[in-house]
Motif scaffolding. Sequence first.
Motif, PDB file in Angstrom:
ATOM      1  N   GLY A 165       2.323  -5.595  -1.193  1.00 50.84           N
ATOM      2  CA  GLY A 165       2.968  -4.290  -1.035  1.00 50.84           C
ATOM      3  C   GLY A 165       2.213  -3.231  -1.819  1.00 50.84           C
ATOM      4  N   LEU A 166       0.962  -3.507  -2.192  1.00 50.26           N
ATOM      5  CA  LEU A 166       0.132  -2.592  -2.984  1.00 50.26           C
ATOM      6  C   LEU A 166      -1.305  -2.664  -2.458  1.00 50.26           C
ATOM      7  CD1 LEU A 166       1.350  -3.736  -6.542  1.00 50.26           C
ATOM      8  CD2 LEU A 166       1.891  -1.535  -5.488  1.00 50.26           C
ATOM      9  N   SER A 167      -2.090  -1.608  -2.714  1.00 54.61           N
ATOM     10  CA  SER A 167      -3.495  -1.644  -2.301  1.00 54.61           C
ATOM     11  C   SER A 167      -4.307  -2.372  -3.381  1.00 54.61           C
ATOM     12  CB  SER A 167      -4.020  -0.216  -2.129  1.00 54.61           C
ATOM     13  OG  SER A 167      -4.095   0.389  -3.398  1.00 54.61           O
ATOM     14  N   PRO A 168      -5.540  -2.800  -3.080  1.00 56.72           N
ATOM     15  CA  PRO A 168      -6.357  -3.485  -4.091  1.00 56.72           C
ATOM     16  C   PRO A 168      -6.509  -2.680  -5.377  1.00 56.72           C
ATOM     17  CG  PRO A 168      -7.364  -3.772  -1.945  1.00 56.72           C
ATOM     18  CD  PRO A 168      -6.202  -2.826  -1.749  1.00 56.72           C
ATOM     19  N   GLU A 169      -6.585  -1.343  -5.273  1.00 56.45           N
ATOM     20  CA  GLU A 169      -6.781  -0.499  -6.475  1.00 56.45           C
ATOM     21  C   GLU A 169      -5.541  -0.457  -7.361  1.00 56.45           C
ATOM     22  OE1 GLU A 169      -7.489   0.414  -3.428  1.00 56.45           O
ATOM     23  OE2 GLU A 169      -9.671   0.439  -3.524  1.00 56.45           O
ATOM     24  N   GLU A 170      -4.375  -0.731  -6.774  1.00 52.41           N
ATOM     25  CA  GLU A 170      -3.142  -0.662  -7.564  1.00 52.41           C
ATOM     26  C   GLU A 170      -2.871  -1.960  -8.330  1.00 52.41           C
ATOM     27  OE1 GLU A 170      -0.077   2.129  -5.212  1.00 52.41           O
ATOM     28  OE2 GLU A 170      -0.970   0.579  -3.961  1.00 52.41           O
ATOM     29  N   LEU A 171      -3.708  -2.967  -8.080  1.00 52.60           N
ATOM     30  CA  LEU A 171      -3.553  -4.272  -8.743  1.00 52.60           C
ATOM     31  C   LEU A 171      -4.663  -4.454  -9.762  1.00 52.60           C
ATOM     32  CD1 LEU A 171      -3.008  -6.153  -5.424  1.00 52.60           C
ATOM     33  CD2 LEU A 171      -1.387  -6.315  -7.328  1.00 52.60           C
ATOM     34  N   SER A 172      -4.477  -5.400 -10.672  1.00 50.83           N
ATOM     35  CA  SER A 172      -5.585  -5.756 -11.548  1.00 50.83           C
ATOM     36  C   SER A 172      -6.774  -6.202 -10.670  1.00 50.83           C
ATOM     37  CB  SER A 172      -5.149  -6.911 -12.460  1.00 50.83           C
ATOM     38  OG  SER A 172      -6.296  -7.607 -12.902  1.00 50.83           O
ATOM     39  N   PRO A 173      -8.001  -5.754 -11.014  1.00 49.23           N
ATOM     40  CA  PRO A 173      -9.173  -6.157 -10.216  1.00 49.23           C
ATOM     41  C   PRO A 173      -9.329  -7.675 -10.131  1.00 49.23           C
ATOM     42  CG  PRO A 173      -9.765  -4.506 -11.872  1.00 49.23           C
ATOM     43  CD  PRO A 173      -8.342  -4.880 -12.141  1.00 49.23           C
TER      44      PRO A 173
END
Length: 376
Positions: A165-173
């Motif tokens: 429910g989040l884009s890759p940038e909104e998560l820890s790399p």
Amino acid sequence: MKKHYDWLIVGAGYTGAIIAERLATQSGKRSLVIDRRDHIAGNAYDRRNDAGVLFHQYGPHIFHTNAQVVVDYLSKFTDWLPYEHRVLGSINGRLIPIPFNLTSLHILFPKTEADRLTKILIDAYGMDQKVTILKMRESPSQEVRDLADFIYKNVFLGYTTKQWGLSPEELSPSVTARVPVYISYDDRYFQDAFQNMPKHGYTKMFERIFAQDGIDVSLNTDLRDVSEEITYDRLLYTGAIDEYFNFELGELPYRSLEFDFQTYSQKRHQAAGQVNYPISEDFTRITEMSYLTQEWSDVTTVAIEYPIAHIPGKTVPYYPIPRDENLDLHNKYAELAAREAPNVTFAGRLGDYKYYNMDQAIGRALSLFKKEMEPR
Ligand code: FAD
Ligand code: UDP
């Protein structure tokens, strides 16, 4: 009189099972292991369905590790079946190897263009090197960035948005770094030195871990049910730390899943153990159990995974969601635990709020025992 235990252990997954086994066999300590589910093995639980197919009830579990200490430990309780996992991604009607690699490039692009891009990648990173998609998008080379954008859009963006429910940038790399672009023709999902499945399944292996004098197991039992029934010196808690504290600092976010298990009257359903759907469909992936267990018959069972929001008390908290604000909240819970529950040890994927693979959960349990519980 109430029965007394040295340890009450909440959760019969890897963390609880291994600590109980170590306490019993290395320290002569008695523990009661409880789980609110009706079975042992936590999320690694497997069983046979009505069609006789061995399947993983909480989603496909593939064992892989570079940690020899973990292999040595588990090998006391199971024999092994060699298995190297391969994953295909369905991209606009074509199936490409995942992680995206040089074969993927050659399937999606005309040969001369694929050859040209291969050379650009090898010049930039070297052969047999891995690069995360987020790093690749920051390349100084415009051509590498263009290719990275293509891979990002086709492999990562849709899948990650569905899964979290989040884009890759909104998560820890570290989340998308689990599946880096691989400048290689090696099409295995993992490159770990040890890739094997427990020969008779996970649950059988757990039965042997638990089969020690000094361990009692009580299923269908929540922590609330036993606190009045027994006495104990120490508590190991492998459930969700926010739930332990009645969410007093707020809910830690988790992601949940719904599994749709389908059994088909055919020998083989799909071209690889796992097929990912990064662009189309509401589900993320379909895994065919027979590839993992290597038990083939006239029927086959697949697991189709639908990510869903987690609602405490209603859904299973399968994944901690690694991003800074959540890790900050977890740290606050860890501080609360140190202050108000010095007699309780929190560990495991939920207790530590860490996106552990099985080998990491096992490694953590073994080192926790060594550091804090082993007799000196
Ligand atoms: P768990 O297995 O979650 O065990 C915790 C147990 O505690 C649960 O059984 C729960 O019912 C119980 N519990 C919690 N609270 C209470 C309470 N209050 N009272 C009583 N009982 C309680 N790892 C890999 O290496 N390879 C894979 O392919 C892989 N695939 C995965 C796929 C999915 C969909 C998921 C969710 C995980 C996957 N994992 C995989 C990770 C693996 O499942 C974990 O690393 C491992 O199971 C963690 O073990 P644990 O002991 O920390 O927790
Ligand atoms: N991922 C992706 N596309 C894929 C496979 C993985 O975007 O085809 C991303 C996605 O964010 C996913 C993460 O990489 O959650 C980690 O993938 P992995 O297969 O390790 O997830 P798990 O098996 O733990 O669910």
